[in-house]
Structure formats: structure tokens, C-alpha cells
Design an enzyme around this catalytic site. Sequence first.
Site, PDB file in Angstrom:
ATOM      1  N   ASP A 343       0.973  -1.221  -0.169  1.00 44.78           N
ATOM      2  CA  ASP A 343       0.266   0.059  -0.042  1.00 44.78           C
ATOM      3  C   ASP A 343       1.025   1.310  -0.025  1.00 44.78           C
ATOM      4  O   ASP A 343       2.264   1.168   0.133  1.00 44.78           O
ATOM      5  CB  ASP A 343      -0.824  -0.126   1.361  1.00 44.78           C
ATOM      6  CG  ASP A 343      -0.215   0.160   2.597  1.00 44.78           C
ATOM      7  OD1 ASP A 343       1.022   0.394   2.526  1.00 44.78           O
ATOM      8  OD2 ASP A 343      -0.854   0.257   3.639  1.00 44.78           O
ATOM      9  N   ASP A 345       1.420   4.783   2.240  1.00 42.94           N
ATOM     10  CA  ASP A 345       0.994   5.388   3.615  1.00 42.94           C
ATOM     11  C   ASP A 345       1.312   6.991   3.510  1.00 42.94           C
ATOM     12  O   ASP A 345       2.573   7.135   3.223  1.00 42.94           O
ATOM     13  CB  ASP A 345       1.668   4.649   4.839  1.00 42.94           C
ATOM     14  CG  ASP A 345       1.503   3.269   4.834  1.00 42.94           C
ATOM     15  OD1 ASP A 345       0.476   2.582   5.150  1.00 42.94           O
ATOM     16  OD2 ASP A 345       2.392   2.467   4.215  1.00 42.94           O
ATOM     17  N   ASP A 433      -3.117   4.182   2.717  1.00 39.10           N
ATOM     18  CA  ASP A 433      -3.700   4.652   4.261  1.00 39.10           C
ATOM     19  C   ASP A 433      -3.115   6.084   4.451  1.00 39.10           C
ATOM     20  O   ASP A 433      -1.991   6.541   4.371  1.00 39.10           O
ATOM     21  CB  ASP A 433      -2.732   3.899   5.089  1.00 39.10           C
ATOM     22  CG  ASP A 433      -3.011   2.480   5.413  1.00 39.10           C
ATOM     23  OD1 ASP A 433      -4.284   2.012   4.789  1.00 39.10           O
ATOM     24  OD2 ASP A 433      -2.499   1.678   5.816  1.00 39.10           O
TER      25      ASP A 433
HETATM   26  N1  CTP Z   1       0.363   1.170  11.369  1.00 37.66           N
HETATM   27  C1  CTP Z   1      -0.345   1.578  12.333  1.00 37.66           C
HETATM   28  N2  CTP Z   1      -1.708   1.276  12.490  1.00 37.66           N
HETATM   29  C2  CTP Z   1      -2.470   0.540  11.627  1.00 37.66           C
HETATM   30  C3  CTP Z   1      -1.685   0.332  10.595  1.00 37.66           C
HETATM   31  C4  CTP Z   1      -0.490   0.444  10.461  1.00 37.66           C
HETATM   32  O1  CTP Z   1       0.336   1.999  13.319  1.00 37.66           O
HETATM   33  N3  CTP Z   1      -3.554   0.599  11.730  1.00 37.66           N
HETATM   34  C5  CTP Z   1       1.696   1.313  11.332  1.00 37.66           C
HETATM   35  C6  CTP Z   1       2.490  -0.078  11.262  1.00 37.66           C
HETATM   36  O2  CTP Z   1       2.696  -0.234  12.591  1.00 37.66           O
HETATM   37  C7  CTP Z   1       3.511   0.234  10.198  1.00 37.66           C
HETATM   38  C8  CTP Z   1       3.310   1.266   9.503  1.00 37.66           C
HETATM   39  O3  CTP Z   1       2.063   1.802   9.837  1.00 37.66           O
HETATM   40  O4  CTP Z   1       4.541   0.674  11.345  1.00 37.66           O
HETATM   41  C9  CTP Z   1       3.135   0.846   7.861  1.00 37.66           C
HETATM   42  O5  CTP Z   1       2.437  -0.213   7.886  1.00 37.66           O
HETATM   43  P1  CTP Z   1       2.122  -1.042   6.519  1.00 37.66           P
HETATM   44  O6  CTP Z   1       1.620  -0.411   5.471  1.00 37.66           O
HETATM   45  O7  CTP Z   1       1.328  -2.312   6.854  1.00 37.66           O
HETATM   46  O8  CTP Z   1       3.582  -1.640   6.498  1.00 37.66           O
HETATM   47  P2  CTP Z   1       4.925  -1.206   5.494  1.00 37.66           P
HETATM   48  O9  CTP Z   1       5.905  -1.272   6.307  1.00 37.66           O
HETATM   49  O10 CTP Z   1       4.438   0.127   4.798  1.00 37.66           O
HETATM   50  O11 CTP Z   1       4.944  -2.313   4.546  1.00 37.66           O
HETATM   51  P3  CTP Z   1       4.365  -2.402   2.954  1.00 37.66           P
HETATM   52  O12 CTP Z   1       5.219  -2.076   1.938  1.00 37.66           O
HETATM   53  O13 CTP Z   1       3.930  -3.789   2.761  1.00 37.66           O
HETATM   54  O14 CTP Z   1       2.933  -1.731   3.032  1.00 37.66           O
HETATM   55 MN    MN Z   2       2.653   0.415   3.852  1.00 39.54          MN
HETATM   56 MN    MN Z   3      -0.126   0.810   5.552  1.00 35.03          MN
END
Ligand code: CTP
Ligand code: MN
Ligand code: MN
Length: 508
Positions: A343, A345, A433
Site C-alpha cells: 500500500d 501510507d 492509508d
Molecule cells: N500502522 C499503524 N496502525 C495501523 C496500521 C499500520 O500504526 N492501523 C503502522 C504499522 O505499525 C507500520 C506502518 O504503519 O509501522 C506501516 O504499515 P504497513 O503499511 O502495513 O507496512 P509497510 O511497512 O508500509 O509495508 P508495505 O510496504 O507492505 O506496505
Molecule cells: Mn505500507
Molecule cells: Mn499501511
Amino acid sequence: MDPPRTSHLSPRKKRPRQMGALMASSPQDIKFQDLVVFILEKKMGTSRRAFLTELARRKGFRVENELSDSVTHIVAENNSGSDVLEWLQVQKIQASSQPELLDVSWLIECIGAGKPVEMTGKHQLVVGRDYSDSTNPGPLKTPPIAVQKISQYACQRRTTLNNFNQIFTDAFDILAENCEFRENEDSCLTFMRAASVLKSLPFTIISMKDTEGIPCLGSKVKGIIEEIIEDGESSEVKSVLNDERYQSFKLFTSVFGVGLKTSEKWFRMGFRTLSKVRSEKSLTFTRMQRAGFLYYEDLVSCVTRAEAEAVSVLVKEAVWAFLPDAFVTMTGGFRRGKKMGHDVDFLITSPGSTEDEEQLLQKVMNLWEKKGLLLYYDLVESTFEKLRLPSRKVDALDHFQKCFLIFKLPRQRLDSDQPSWQEGKTWKAIRVDLVMCPYERRAFALLGWTGSRFERDLRRYATHERKMILDNHALYDKTKRMFLKAESEEEIFAHLGLDYIEPWERNA
Ligand code: CTP
Ligand code: MN
Ligand code: MN
């Protein structure tokens, strides 16, 4: 049982040296006669080696294709002195005169200068892997550089995306995931910590001796490492990959909105494929799961950096239309330098009035909906309270207002053609996100949302080593009984008495 495979890592087995089509330079081209360079292909790769050889020869350096007695300087990339020595021992041809063991940075500087540059400590490769002793006399004539003890906490290690132990970390990531599916938290943590510490090592583990002094490697973990060194694979990983429950959970949780509980239910009901689940009339799906099925193909194909950048432009455009002074920062994996993500963020914060802030995410959603850019969204209202103590749980969710959504990214918003976009495809569904935080909490939120295991270990470190509590909102000092303010991530590290670790070094 399959016959044991010979590991490509096994130090006993001699690997053929690939020389490719490297042409030796003619003697008249050589400007520096008493310098005979050999470039190690291991970890550098054939093409980079050929490229550097070509460049160095053009500058008048004598670069040998084969290792021989006459070689005076061995240049390696991403290898320690021990790695090079070990490699040398495996070769039949021994370099009898002790050659210099140097990092590729030396050769690159020589090429830049057009002449040999002085060899200093930063170029010379370290021999001996004693993590506790800074005055370890290695078998080299050059003084070894002090190597620090590896911490059990990921927040005291620098973990870039340059993983020298992927063969091991892939195995532990799979085992950890399997434990997660089986809700076996302790084993999950054991495997995750093992993978994490191995990702931070600046060398490849090739024998059990290399694991000495490394924390987070218990006997179970070491047994698996040993098996991989000897056989090239782990029988436990192999059986996990063939396990029906693992395969089904992996498949089910790949759907947006499907977690462990739903996977468990579908598995118990006897489902093994997504098509069977989708066509089952008796099942009801949440709105999130319906969106997950609807855009499944797009969502399982990873988000590229180019796509993330295109989304970023659109997020900023929309946010700034309502809050021109807002800061919009891409966080998560992309901030850590990853080339792909599941995703994108974003953290949004504004020094302006709080009333506008509260409405922002809803306004952005309305705008995108009107423009047809929104496929799904779930806006979660803030439950943030200024005086709430930080949560002690390392994986507690935060209280900021946020939005989990599926964005409809139009093709024309991409600068360049993406290989993952088939011809005729005019848009792609992308998980996004958005998090909105109060301005004075932005450093904590940024640190938290930049993520990976690193951040969890930071919270664990704060609790166990500093008597402080850290989460995505705040840092509380239990001894002083007060909140510690921070304007930047650097200040948070300083409060915790830690060296600052850059986001791209947080891929734990
Ligand atoms: N996070 C959070 N609360 C949530 C979802 C995510 O605090 N409800 C934080 C997670 O702890 C993480 C960060 O947001 O540290 C990013 O999460 P995520 O997008 O799931 O992982 P990524 O490290 O960005 O890996 P990816 O590349 O797969 O998205
Ligand atoms: Mn992410
Ligand atoms: Mn995320």
C-alpha cells in the site's frame, strides 16, 4: 525424502569462477606496473565486475581476470576480510604473496583519480568477526577496524535493504508467518527476531562459526541455519510451504479485509480456493472484503514507487486544496526506501487550526468521490486524548483519525509506462492509508508510521532499558513522570539515548 542438495553456500564446494567475456588489457596500456588487481565476483556480480574491470583498464590499471600469484590487490564488494580469506582458501590457486584485501571503494577512488590512491582504514577489509573485542588481531597485516557488539534491539542496529542473508531470512519469515497463522506468538517472535538480526549483518553467514556472538539466535534457530548451510534448504520450511493450512491462510489473508479469524472460519468450512469462497452463497462478506475481492488482482500486484509517487501528487493536491499549510509525508515501507509496497501510507499534519483538521479527511474523500477516484474508503474517527499515557503494547493501534482506502489511479497520472500495466488498462486499484495527527505529535506519528520491526523494538527498548513508554503519540518518562516533547525523530532518539537511525536503515 529428497536426497540432500549441496548448498551453494557450502564452503567445502568449490564454485566455478565465471570470467565472462572479460578481455585482458595489452601490456602497453598499463600505467601502473607494480599493481596487479583482481576483482572478486562474489556478491558483486558478473556485470558490475566486467564494468569496473573495463573502467579500471581504461585508466591504465592492470586488472587480472584470473587469480594468480602475481595479484597484489584483491578488491571485493559487500564482503568482509574474512569472507575474502575464506573464498581464497577454497580456490586451488593460492596467492602466495599476501595481497591487500580492499573494498571496492578504493578501486572506484583510483579510477576517479586516474592513479592509485592511498589505502586507508576505510578501504581495508576487516578480518575476524569478534563482536566484543575491538582489538582483535586478525591474520591480516592490516589493522582490523573495531566491530561493535550487535544489539538484541533492532533500534540499535542499522538494517538497510541490502540483505546478505536472504536465504536464511526468507526461511525465518515463512516460519514466523506460519506461527502467526497458528497464533503461536512466542515462536512467531523468535523467528521474526532471528530474521531481523540476520537482515542487519554486513556479511553472509557461510558457516556456524559466523553465528557466534550474534544475539536472538537460539538453538532452534541455529539448527535451521545449520541445515540451510548444509543442505541449501530447511526441511521445516519445506513442510510449511506444503502445508494445507499455511497455503490456505496465505491465500485468504491476501484478500483486503480478511484476517486470521475469517481465514480460520473458511479453512474449517473446508474452503481451499478463493473462487470456491466467492461463489459460496451461504457466506456473507463485509464491505471491505467485497472490495477486496472486486479489486483482488490489482491489490495483490504490488505498488511500485512510480505508482506511489503518482498517488502522492494526488494526495497533496487534494489536501492542499483544503489546508494549504499541511505537511504531507509518505511513510511506511516507501519511506524506508522500499521499491515495492502493499500500500502507500501518508501522514498529514497541519500547524493551523484544529477544526479544519478534523474535517480534512472527509473533505478529501468527498472530493475524490466526486472525481471518481475512490473505490472504497473507511474513515476511522480520532480517539486521541492529549493526556493519555502511551500504550505499553508494542503493537497497539494508534488513536489518530485515519482513512483506509482503495484509490483509483488513472493511467495518465503516471509519468512513465509501468511494466505491470497491461495495454488497455486505464486505471489501477491501489491501497492507501491516510493518517491525520495533531501538529505537536507529528514526530511520534512519523516514527511510528515509518514502521517495520524496528519501531516495535524501539518501544520495547524504551520500556526495558529507559523506563519510558513510547507509542505513535508520545514519549513518557516514568522516572521523571513527564511527557518528553519532540519536534523531530532525531529528538526522540536523543531522548532515548540512542544514535539516530535513518529511515532507510530501519528495514528490520
Ligand atoms: N500502522 C499503524 N496502525 C495501523 C496500521 C499500520 O500504526 N492501523 C503502522 C504499522 O505499525 C507500520 C506502518 O504503519 O509501522 C506501516 O504499515 P504497513 O503499511 O502495513 O507496512 P509497510 O511497512 O508500509 O509495508 P508495505 O510496504 O507492505 O506496505
Ligand atoms: Mn505500507
Ligand atoms: Mn499501511
